[in-house]
Design an enzyme around this catalytic site. Structure first.
Site, mmCIF file in Angstrom:
data_model
loop_
_atom_site.group_PDB
_atom_site.id
_atom_site.type_symbol
_atom_site.label_atom_id
_atom_site.label_comp_id
_atom_site.label_asym_id
_atom_site.label_seq_id
_atom_site.Cartn_x
_atom_site.Cartn_y
_atom_site.Cartn_z
ATOM 1 N N HIS A 1 -0.139 -22.467 121.313
ATOM 2 C CA HIS A 1 -0.670 -22.066 120.005
ATOM 3 C C HIS A 1 -0.514 -23.116 118.909
ATOM 4 C CE1 HIS A 1 3.041 -20.651 117.721
ATOM 5 N NE2 HIS A 1 3.543 -20.794 118.932
ATOM 6 N N CYS B 1 10.476 -19.764 110.704
ATOM 7 C CA CYS B 1 11.591 -19.004 111.275
ATOM 8 C C CYS B 1 12.673 -18.733 110.235
ATOM 9 C CB CYS B 1 12.209 -19.764 112.437
ATOM 10 S SG CYS B 1 10.996 -20.510 113.500
ATOM 11 N N SER C 1 3.562 -25.981 123.793
ATOM 12 C CA SER C 1 3.190 -24.605 123.490
ATOM 13 C C SER C 1 1.714 -24.525 123.118
ATOM 14 C CB SER C 1 4.050 -24.118 122.322
ATOM 15 O OG SER C 1 3.625 -22.838 121.920
ATOM 16 N N GLY D 1 6.868 -22.490 123.892
ATOM 17 C CA GLY D 1 7.735 -23.648 123.674
ATOM 18 C C GLY D 1 9.207 -23.278 123.733
ATOM 19 N N SER D 2 9.564 -22.129 123.188
ATOM 20 C CA SER D 2 10.979 -21.735 123.154
ATOM 21 C C SER D 2 11.544 -21.583 124.563
ATOM 22 C CB SER D 2 11.141 -20.419 122.393
ATOM 23 O OG SER D 2 10.699 -20.554 121.063
HETATM 24 C C1 LIG Z 1 6.600 -23.806 117.453
HETATM 25 C C2 LIG Z 1 7.680 -24.666 117.992
HETATM 26 C C3 LIG Z 1 8.508 -24.235 119.043
HETATM 27 C C4 LIG Z 1 8.412 -22.847 119.625
HETATM 28 O O1 LIG Z 1 7.259 -22.656 120.379
HETATM 29 P P1 LIG Z 1 6.816 -21.125 120.714
HETATM 30 O O2 LIG Z 1 5.676 -21.285 121.654
HETATM 31 O O3 LIG Z 1 6.430 -20.519 119.420
HETATM 32 O O4 LIG Z 1 7.999 -20.484 121.361
HETATM 33 C C5 LIG Z 1 9.460 -25.093 119.528
HETATM 34 N N1 LIG Z 1 9.606 -26.335 119.023
HETATM 35 C C6 LIG Z 1 8.839 -26.792 118.015
HETATM 36 C C7 LIG Z 1 9.030 -28.166 117.507
HETATM 37 C C8 LIG Z 1 7.856 -25.965 117.458
HETATM 38 O O5 LIG Z 1 7.106 -26.422 116.457
#
Ligand SMILES: *Cc1c(COP(=O)(O)O)cnc(C)c1O
Length: 395
Positions: free
Chosen positions: A201, A324, A199, A70-71
């Site tokens: 996971h 985080c 994302s 997601g990042s």
């Molecule tokens: C977990 C999360 C992310 C980051 O996703 P990753 O796959 O861990 O990099 C970004 N935005 C939101 C809203 C999230 O909950």
């Protein structure tokens, strides 16, 4: 009893997703860019996964780009829209004050480069209205980036309405839908979304893999330079096991939304009703438009970190604010943005549920949390001052 109630941080993988990954470790281990048959089998798996993800979102396969999560998807979407806007003299971006750091920190970098960012106030109802977006749009607005649902407090934002407003105004619309995909019904065409991050996971898929949906024709900028993978927009040999696992988890989650949503929401509502009985507490987040699995409270007179440790000792895995920010002394920017003062924000608890949880587990949580809160309050000098009137209650 062991209770995992931190599904907004990450989820257990589904057996379907694990099984979908296994062949790509030891049998079909080829590189999709290779011309031989084992490479081409991997290529076929990659394109099948792309079609699955596209189908779940209501878009075309070529509009899906696989990323490391997601990042990365958030970074690429925002940087791309900023570069595109700047080429036309547009350097204004609209977002909310409670976005994920993947969005906020990317915007901070753009601010240093001369972009102007409007952070919409989220203190009214712990959400934004589409009208706030409409009022903030200017002739030089390059991008609206607004999350689909908040990871800490569960508020679901009015995405279809915002999509319609952005379309009418001709402004690019990106949404960080990491908490929503697999949990809520999403259709990027109907909801006028130009870019969407997800994302694996967060819906029982593997970690380290995600995707960015980009409406066809939108000019993407590379974050990772190198080979010509992903139509030249994301270099690096594709994470085939991860991508196949994510696609299988996404299909499973999307196919079962109508079954899982009421089940998870019933557990959420039981927790909210029960925990609300604790004196001097407050529910965080939109009480109505809320993720089915999110429960977030502030308890006055305690430290969220202590609460977590004592709950862990009782077998309950929860979180305080976002994963985080744990380890830092600053309270969550999300809780501050909705108007919680520092002292109150420090006493936060997030329980995030999935369809793998059970009602028996909710009973265990409803016994444990009030006990631990009372125990910690009995030891707290702040609580003593509140009780003796030396301090006044905020909640
Ligand atoms: C977990 C999360 C992310 C980051 O996703 P990753 O796959 O861990 O990099 C970004 N935005 C939101 C809203 C999230 O909950």
């Amino acid at each position: 009893m062991k209770v995992y109630a931190d599904n907004a941080a990450t989820t257990a993988m589904s057996q379907t997703a694990i099984q979908a990954m296994l062949p790509y470790f030891d049998k079909i281990y080829g590189n999709p860019s290779s011309l031989h048959s084992i490479g081409q089998e991997a290529k076929e798996a990659l394109e099948n996964a792309r079609a699955t993800v596209a189908q779940c979102l209501g878009c075309e396969p070529r509009e899906i780009l696989f990323t490391s999560g997601g990042s990365e998807a958030d970074n690429q979407a925002i940087i791309s829209a900023a570069r595109f806007g700047a080429r036309m003299g547009k350097k204004h971006i609209i977002t909310t004050a409670f976005e994920h750091h993947a969005v906020l920190h990317t915007l901070n970098r753009l601010e240093k480069e001369g972009f102007e960012v409007t952070y919409l106030d989220v203190s009214h109802g712990h959400n934004i209205t589409a009208q706030q977006v409409k009022d903030a749009i200017r002739p030089d607005t390059a991008l609206v980036t607004v999350m689909y649902a908040n990871n800490e407090i569960g508020s679901i934002l009015p995405i279809p309405e915002i999509g319609a407003i952005c379309k009418a105004a001709g402004v690019t619309f990106h949404t960080d839908a990491v908490q929503a995909v697999g949990h809520l019904h999403i259709n990027v065409r109907e909801q006028n979304i130009d870019m969407l991050s997800l994302s694996g996971h967060k819906f029982h898929g593997p970690k380290g893999v995600g995707a960015l949906y980009v409406r066809k024709g939108f000019p993407l900028v590379n974050i990772i330079e190198g080979g010509a993978q992903e139509r030249g927009k994301r270099a690096g040999t594709e994470n085939i096991p991860g991508i196949c696992g994510m696609a299988a988890a996404m299909k499973e989650a999307c196919d079962n939304i109508d079954k899982n949503m009421p089940k998870v929401a019933a557990m959420r509502d039981k927790l909210i009703a029960g925990l609300s009985q604790i004196p001097h507490c407050a529910l965080n987040g939109d009480p109505v438009n809320r993720l089915p699995g999110n429960v977030s409270f502030c308890f006055e007179g305690i430290e969220g970190e202590s609460l977590l440790l004592f709950l862990d000792a009782k077998g309950i895995s929860a979180s305080s604010g976002s994963a985080c920010t744990s380890g830092s002394l600053d309270p969550s920017h999300v809780l501050l943005a909705i108007g919680r003062v520092h002292d109150v924000a420090h006493g936060s608890l997030r329980l995030s549920l999935s369809e793998y949880n059970t009602m028996e587990e909710m009973d265990h949580i409803l016994t444990a949390v009030p006990e631990v809160v009372q125990y910690l309050r009995n030891m707290s000098p702040v609580w003593r001052d509140l009780q003796t009137g030396k301090r006044t209650y905020i909640l």
